[in-house]
Design a protein around this motif. Structure first.
Motif, mmCIF file in Angstrom:
data_model
loop_
_atom_site.group_PDB
_atom_site.id
_atom_site.type_symbol
_atom_site.label_atom_id
_atom_site.label_comp_id
_atom_site.label_asym_id
_atom_site.label_seq_id
_atom_site.Cartn_x
_atom_site.Cartn_y
_atom_site.Cartn_z
ATOM 1 N N ILE A 11 0.827 -1.215 0.000
ATOM 2 C CA ILE A 11 0.000 0.000 0.000
ATOM 3 C C ILE A 11 0.856 1.258 0.000
ATOM 4 O O ILE A 11 0.584 2.207 -0.749
ATOM 5 N N SER A 12 1.885 1.301 0.802
ATOM 6 C CA SER A 12 2.735 2.491 0.886
ATOM 7 C C SER A 12 3.319 2.849 -0.469
ATOM 8 O O SER A 12 3.369 4.031 -0.856
ATOM 9 N N SER A 13 3.752 1.844 -1.218
ATOM 10 C CA SER A 13 4.319 2.091 -2.538
ATOM 11 C C SER A 13 3.280 2.670 -3.487
ATOM 12 O O SER A 13 3.569 3.565 -4.283
ATOM 13 N N LYS A 17 2.732 6.762 -5.157
ATOM 14 C CA LYS A 17 2.544 7.033 -6.586
ATOM 15 C C LYS A 17 1.171 7.662 -6.864
ATOM 16 O O LYS A 17 0.742 7.753 -8.013
ATOM 17 N N ASN A 18 0.476 8.063 -5.797
ATOM 18 C CA ASN A 18 -0.812 8.777 -5.887
ATOM 19 C C ASN A 18 -1.963 7.929 -6.422
ATOM 20 O O ASN A 18 -2.895 8.454 -7.024
ATOM 21 N N TYR A 19 -1.905 6.621 -6.194
ATOM 22 C CA TYR A 19 -3.039 5.767 -6.521
ATOM 23 C C TYR A 19 -4.004 5.746 -5.338
ATOM 24 O O TYR A 19 -3.580 5.778 -4.174
ATOM 25 N N CYS A 39 -1.578 2.959 6.543
ATOM 26 C CA CYS A 39 -0.788 3.259 5.341
ATOM 27 C C CYS A 39 -1.551 4.106 4.316
ATOM 28 O O CYS A 39 -0.988 4.474 3.286
ATOM 29 N N GLY A 40 -2.822 4.399 4.582
ATOM 30 C CA GLY A 40 -3.554 5.309 3.710
ATOM 31 C C GLY A 40 -4.592 4.692 2.803
ATOM 32 O O GLY A 40 -5.127 5.374 1.917
ATOM 33 N N ALA A 41 -4.926 3.427 3.011
ATOM 34 C CA ALA A 41 -5.930 2.778 2.170
ATOM 35 C C ALA A 41 -7.324 2.933 2.760
ATOM 36 O O ALA A 41 -7.489 3.082 3.973
ATOM 37 N N THR A 42 -8.320 2.907 1.896
ATOM 38 C CA THR A 42 -9.706 2.759 2.327
ATOM 39 C C THR A 42 -9.936 1.276 2.561
ATOM 40 O O THR A 42 -9.677 0.461 1.670
ATOM 41 N N VAL A 43 -10.395 0.906 3.744
ATOM 42 C CA VAL A 43 -10.522 -0.505 4.092
ATOM 43 C C VAL A 43 -11.985 -0.893 4.238
ATOM 44 O O VAL A 43 -12.734 -0.262 4.998
ATOM 45 N N LEU A 44 -12.389 -1.925 3.503
ATOM 46 C CA LEU A 44 -13.724 -2.505 3.623
ATOM 47 C C LEU A 44 -13.576 -3.834 4.345
ATOM 48 O O LEU A 44 -12.809 -4.694 3.912
ATOM 49 N N CYS A 45 -14.293 -4.020 5.436
ATOM 50 C CA CYS A 45 -14.148 -5.240 6.241
ATOM 51 C C CYS A 45 -15.365 -6.143 6.081
ATOM 52 O O CYS A 45 -16.491 -5.743 6.401
#
Length: 223
Positions: A11-13, A17-19, A39-45
């Motif tokens: 995720i960090s990588s 890269k602005n994804y 790390c900056g992701a939107t997480v769906l559980c």
């Protein structure tokens, strides 16, 4: 599911890269979800284990609600290289509806035999059938969020046949994939699962080998 050792790095990588990153946590029992959020992701559980394809579909549906033009699916275990994303995007820009990151050097001899058998039965012109490294455009996304797609067990043969039969343009681009360093395959984790996958995909290859009317089918999905 249970990818705490690799998810942060992946995720960090991508974020650097602005994804925009969407992670579907398939009822993991480790720290995968927490690390992904940090790390900056939107997480769906998921509230229960849905399996690889239905979890992937959940992420695609979320992106669809965000009105995404393109969705790229990739594994959380670090097998896929984000350096190959631009190659896939370039193929999409040239008119592809679906782009598959293909690495035919991976996998056992048995897997390659299965690939050849399925292709013989269903006529798919795809070399790396089981690659989860894929790009889908708007039209492909619209197909994959449908109830019909939910009925499928795996994202390989059944999904590819659905997209092929609707006349979407599928192309492959060569990519490099790393060997899995931790965890197990969500499909080939036991001999029982292997035999089930072979029987299921073989049946689909026979029953879904003939094209359907694209616009009639899409019209049903829209309603």
């Amino acid at each position: 599911m249970n990818e705490e050792t690799s998810i942060g790095r992946v995720i960090s990588s991508l974020v650097e890269k602005n994804y925009n990153v969407i992670v579907v946590d398939d009822f993991s029992t480790d720290k995968t979800a927490g690390i992904a959020r940090t790390c900056g992701a939107t997480v769906l559980c998921n509230i229960k284990n849905l399996g690889a394809w239905r979890s992937t579909q959940a992420g695609i549906r979320y992106a669809h609600k965000l009105d995404a033009d393109v969705v790229i699916t990739m594994d959380a275990d670090g097998q896929h290289n984000d350096t190959d994303l631009q190659t896939m995007i370039d193929a999409y820009a040239k008119g592809a509806d679906v782009v598959i990151g293909s690495c035919t050097s991976r996998g056992s001899a048995g897997r390659h035999v299965a690939w050849r058998l399925f292709k013989l039965l269903n006529g798919l012109k795809v070399n790396d059938i089981t690659s989860g490294f894929r790009l889908y455009n708007r039209e492909a996304i619209h197909v994959l969020v449908s109830r019909q797609a939910t009925m499928l067990e795996y994202q390989c043969v059944g999904i590819l046949l659905m997209l092929r039969n609707l006349r979407l343009k599928i192309v492959e681009v060569p990519v490099k994939m790393h060997e899995r360093t931790d965890g197990i395959s969500r499909i080939f984790y036991s001999w029982g699962s292997v035999f089930y996958y072979l029987a299921y995909s073989g049946l689909l290859s026979v029953s879904k080998a003939f094209p359907v009317k694209k616009y009639a089918y899409l019209n049903k999905i829209k309603h």
